[in-house]
Enzyme design. Structure first.
Site, short mmCIF file in Angstrom:
data_model
loop_
_atom_site.label_atom_id
_atom_site.label_comp_id
_atom_site.label_asym_id
_atom_site.label_seq_id
_atom_site.Cartn_x
_atom_site.Cartn_y
_atom_site.Cartn_z
N TYR A 4 47.08 78.12 43.77
CA TYR A 4 46.34 77.37 42.74
C TYR A 4 45.40 78.31 41.98
CZ TYR A 4 48.12 73.51 45.48
OH TYR A 4 48.97 72.65 46.13
N LYS B 10 27.18 59.29 51.55
CA LYS B 10 28.53 59.55 52.09
C LYS B 10 28.62 61.03 52.47
CE LYS B 10 33.35 59.81 50.58
NZ LYS B 10 34.29 59.57 49.46
N GLY C 50 33.37 51.03 28.35
CA GLY C 50 32.07 51.03 29.01
C GLY C 50 32.18 50.87 30.51
N THR D 126 38.41 60.76 44.14
CA THR D 126 38.17 61.87 43.22
C THR D 126 38.08 61.45 41.75
OG1 THR D 126 40.56 62.17 43.33
CG2 THR D 126 39.21 63.75 44.55
N LEU E 165 40.49 56.42 33.73
CA LEU E 165 41.82 55.90 34.06
C LEU E 165 42.82 56.11 32.93
CD1 LEU E 165 40.67 52.60 35.81
CD2 LEU E 165 41.54 54.68 36.91
N ILE F 182 36.99 42.11 27.80
CA ILE F 182 37.99 42.78 28.65
C ILE F 182 37.38 43.17 29.99
CG2 ILE F 182 39.47 44.83 28.86
CD1 ILE F 182 39.79 44.75 25.80
C1 LIG Z 1 42.08 50.54 43.95
C2 LIG Z 1 41.20 51.56 43.31
C3 LIG Z 1 40.25 52.24 44.06
C4 LIG Z 1 39.46 53.22 43.48
N1 LIG Z 1 38.57 53.91 44.25
C5 LIG Z 1 37.85 54.92 43.69
C6 LIG Z 1 36.91 55.66 44.45
O1 LIG Z 1 36.70 55.42 45.62
N2 LIG Z 1 36.22 56.64 43.83
C7 LIG Z 1 36.40 56.94 42.49
O2 LIG Z 1 35.77 57.85 41.98
N3 LIG Z 1 37.23 56.20 41.75
C8 LIG Z 1 37.98 55.23 42.32
N4 LIG Z 1 38.81 54.49 41.54
C9 LIG Z 1 38.88 54.78 40.11
C10 LIG Z 1 37.73 54.11 39.41
O3 LIG Z 1 37.80 52.72 39.56
C11 LIG Z 1 37.79 54.44 37.93
O4 LIG Z 1 38.06 55.79 37.74
C12 LIG Z 1 36.47 54.17 37.30
O5 LIG Z 1 36.10 52.86 37.53
C13 LIG Z 1 36.50 54.44 35.84
O6 LIG Z 1 37.29 53.50 35.19
P1 LIG Z 1 37.34 53.57 33.62
O7 LIG Z 1 35.96 53.59 33.11
O8 LIG Z 1 38.25 54.66 33.24
O9 LIG Z 1 38.09 52.21 33.24
P2 LIG Z 1 37.58 50.69 33.25
O10 LIG Z 1 36.55 50.43 34.28
O11 LIG Z 1 38.84 49.87 33.29
O12 LIG Z 1 36.88 50.51 31.85
C14 LIG Z 1 37.63 50.37 30.66
C15 LIG Z 1 36.67 50.02 29.54
O13 LIG Z 1 37.40 50.00 28.31
C16 LIG Z 1 37.06 48.84 27.60
N5 LIG Z 1 38.18 48.51 26.72
C17 LIG Z 1 39.52 48.51 27.00
N6 LIG Z 1 40.22 48.13 25.92
C18 LIG Z 1 39.31 47.90 24.92
C19 LIG Z 1 39.41 47.49 23.58
N7 LIG Z 1 40.58 47.23 23.00
N8 LIG Z 1 38.27 47.34 22.88
C20 LIG Z 1 37.05 47.60 23.43
N9 LIG Z 1 36.91 47.99 24.70
C21 LIG Z 1 38.02 48.13 25.44
C22 LIG Z 1 36.78 47.80 28.66
O14 LIG Z 1 36.02 46.74 28.17
C23 LIG Z 1 36.01 48.64 29.67
O15 LIG Z 1 34.66 48.72 29.28
C24 LIG Z 1 39.60 53.50 42.10
C25 LIG Z 1 40.53 52.79 41.34
C26 LIG Z 1 41.34 51.84 41.93
C27 LIG Z 1 42.35 51.13 41.08
#
Ligand SMILES: Cc1cc2nc3c(=O)[nH]c(=O)nc-3n(C[C@H](O)[C@H](O)[C@H](O)COP(=O)(O)OP(=O)(O)OC[C@H]3O[C@@H](n4cnc5c(N)ncnc54)[C@H](O)[C@@H]3O)c2cc1C
Length: 498
Positions: free
Chosen positions: A437, A81, A15, A344, A333, A45
């Site tokens: 590309y 932005k 989420g 991006t 991620l 988490i």
């Molecule tokens: C330093 C940094 C800077 C960034 N800057 C940018 C930016 O400027 N622009 C941009 O577009 N992106 C940026 N990103 C990337 C961005 O943070 C992520 O792409 C975005 O937040 C999406 O993350 P996510 O949803 O994939 O993962 P997360 O936010 O980590 O969410 C993971 C989810 O999975 C759930 N989960 C995990 N394991 C379990 C389990 N076993 N059971 C139930 N639930 C579970 C967690 O509870 C959570 O809800 C950046 C990342 C970093 C590290």
């Protein structure tokens, strides 16, 4: 999938921003035809909660979903932005800082002149070639203007946002759940596979079993389904991109702000400065091989003046070999991550979800469509990686081992070598981009802005005046035209921190 076919039952694990974006998009496509979307997340988490900058793709997402922009901006403390200002990446006089704009219709008039002057400068002629001088977005950002013009000037540039990453997921959840996305708070303990090796269900703590036809792994760096359960292969980019850590800390709001992300070079990486309506987000993205966590924190603190607690993050940089494997799609991620210089990540999430829906509509999980989808997703990551590598390669800094290592890094893809070679041999960048590309993630304008922005021209002492009679683009006329355009855009309101 024909109109009559029943869409799959989709289960999204995670989420964070990726999970909610994917759930919203898939529900929009298939919900009205009987498809179900269930999103499972573990509050224990939590989410990564960084990532505060977007490309114009986020605006396109809001439009596609029919979400009111003002409601999103208020809920997520968002600001506009218009592009990214790179500062301190080049020491060449006149190129210490440049603005990379998001494009807009006015650029159609100025870009050809910018490209023409770049061509002259690449041949060693002294003509204005800093991107800032040629694009409306740069002028608007500098003048602290809104990207939305008055009613008599329908030529606004495209734009993205800065936003509070914690609030974006919650905002999308509140949009999606009343429309039918099922939300479950549960921790997944195990992934159950069927006899063929496909995912059958997510087994939650407390014994709940969540079944589905398609599973979307948005579990963040944990990659619970795609990697842990299905053993998908992760391809690291560490040889191309050295940054593997970030330290973040906010500063109090400083008004007025510019509608731009600042990307400022540091001794072993770069730092961002992102204005929200309530605070400024600061982060230093660095290479742990070149600086310790403590030194990075101290360097960021000195640069931004924050006294807030520092938060450290480890970054797993690279991508899955196959984003879609068996009946599991990885998004966010868990699918891959390229350091955030170009912001991006969410852009890729949106493209991944939309492309997946299209590919699935064409042929379910059959090999041909899945393979084509995977090839496209991989090419998108690799192309964005190349563009970011190009920033470091062209940076012109040699003052620390980090920058020297980047400037001399031999790990360039053939495609990137092709682009760099084209620039130095005065070849046509648009042609080189199309040849390198299949679906170029960056436009010829972006490549010109990058190369020219760092002053990638012959050495200053080799630059010469245009021969008598030759003329470059009329930079003064362009400046007058852009200044006239700017007058159609209102000033940004001063944010009211609450
Ligand atoms: C330093 C940094 C800077 C960034 N800057 C940018 C930016 O400027 N622009 C941009 O577009 N992106 C940026 N990103 C990337 C961005 O943070 C992520 O792409 C975005 O937040 C999406 O993350 P996510 O949803 O994939 O993962 P997360 O936010 O980590 O969410 C993971 C989810 O999975 C759930 N989960 C995990 N394991 C379990 C389990 N076993 N059971 C139930 N639930 C579970 C967690 O509870 C959570 O809800 C950046 C990342 C970093 C590290």
């Amino acid at each position: 999938m024909s109109d009559k076919a029943v869409p799959p039952r989709v289960v999204v694990l995670g989420g964070g921003s990726a999970g909610w974006i994917t759930a919203c998009l898939i529900h929009k496509e298939w919900g009205h035809r009987g498809g179900s979307v269930t999103l499972v997340e573990s509050p224990e988490i939590g989410i990564i909660g960084v990532g505060e900058g977007s490309t114009p793709q986020l605006k396109a997402l809001l439009d596609h979903l029919g979400i009111d922009e003002a409601a999103f901006m208020t809920a997520c403390d968002a600001t506009y932005k218009l592009g990214i200002r790179f500062t301190g990446w080049s020491e060449r006089p006149g190129f210490e800082s440049y603005f990379h704009p998001f494009p807009g219709p006015v650029d159609l008039h100025t870009e050809p002149d910018f490209v023409a002057n770049c061509a002259l400068a690449r041949r060693g002629f002294e003509v204005p070639a800093l991107p800032d001088d040629w694009f409306l977005a740069a002028r608007l950002a500098d003048g602290r203007k809104s990207p939305i013009p008055g009613p008599d000037f329908p030529f606004g540039p495209s734009y993205g946002y800065h936003f509070d990453a914690y609030k974006l997921g919650a905002f999308l959840r509140d949009w999606a759940v009343p429309r039918g996305v099922v939300h479950k708070a549960a921790k997944v303990a195990e992934v159950a596979l069927d006899g063929a090796g496909d995912v059958a269900a997510l087994m939650c703590e407390g014994d709940e079993r969540i079944e589905g036809d398609v599973f979307v792994d948005c579990s963040g760096f944990a990659a619970v389904i795609a990697q842990r359960a299905l053993g998908g292969r992760f391809i690291p980019f560490e040889e191309n991109l050295f940054n593997d850590r970030a330290v973040v800390m906010p500063t109090p709001h400083s008004a007025p702000y510019r509608p731009q992300t600042d990307a400022v070079a540091m001794s072993a990486g770069w730092r961002w400065s992102i204005p929200l309506t309530t605070r400024v987000g600061n982060g230093y993205v660095y290479s742990s091989k070149h600086i310790s966590d403590e030194a990075a924190e101290a360097e960021l603190r000195a640069a931004c003046g924050s006294s807030a607690d520092a938060r450290f993050l480890k970054m797993r940089v690279g991508r899955m070999e196959h984003s879609w494997h068996r009946n599991c799609l990885a998004a966010g991620l868990s699918q891959g991550f390229i350091e955030p210089l170009e912001a991006t990540a969410l852009h890729i999430v949106i493209s991944t979800a939309l492309e997946f829906v299209r590919a699935f509509e064409r042929g379910g999980s059959t090999g041909e469509h899945r393979d084509r989808f995977n090839a496209g997703a991989a090419a998108r990551y690799d192309g964005i990686r190349d563009y970011i590598v190009a920033h470091y390669r062209m940076s012109q800094r040699t003052d620390t081992p980090y920058w020297t290592a980047n400037r001399t890094n031999p790990n360039l893809s053939d495609e990137l070598k092709g682009m760099i070679n084209a620039w130095f041999t005065q070849a046509d960048i648009a042609v080189a981009n199309a040849e390198s590309y299949t679906e170029p993630p960056y436009s010829p304008m972006s490549w010109h802005a990058l190369f020219a922005g760092y002053g990638t021209f012959p050495d200053p002492d080799k630059m010469r005046a245009l021969p008598n009679g030759a003329i470059g683009a009329d930079a003064e006329a362009i400046a007058r035209m852009l200044d006239a355009c700017v007058r159609n855009f209102p000033a940004l309101p001063t944010p009211d921190p609450h």
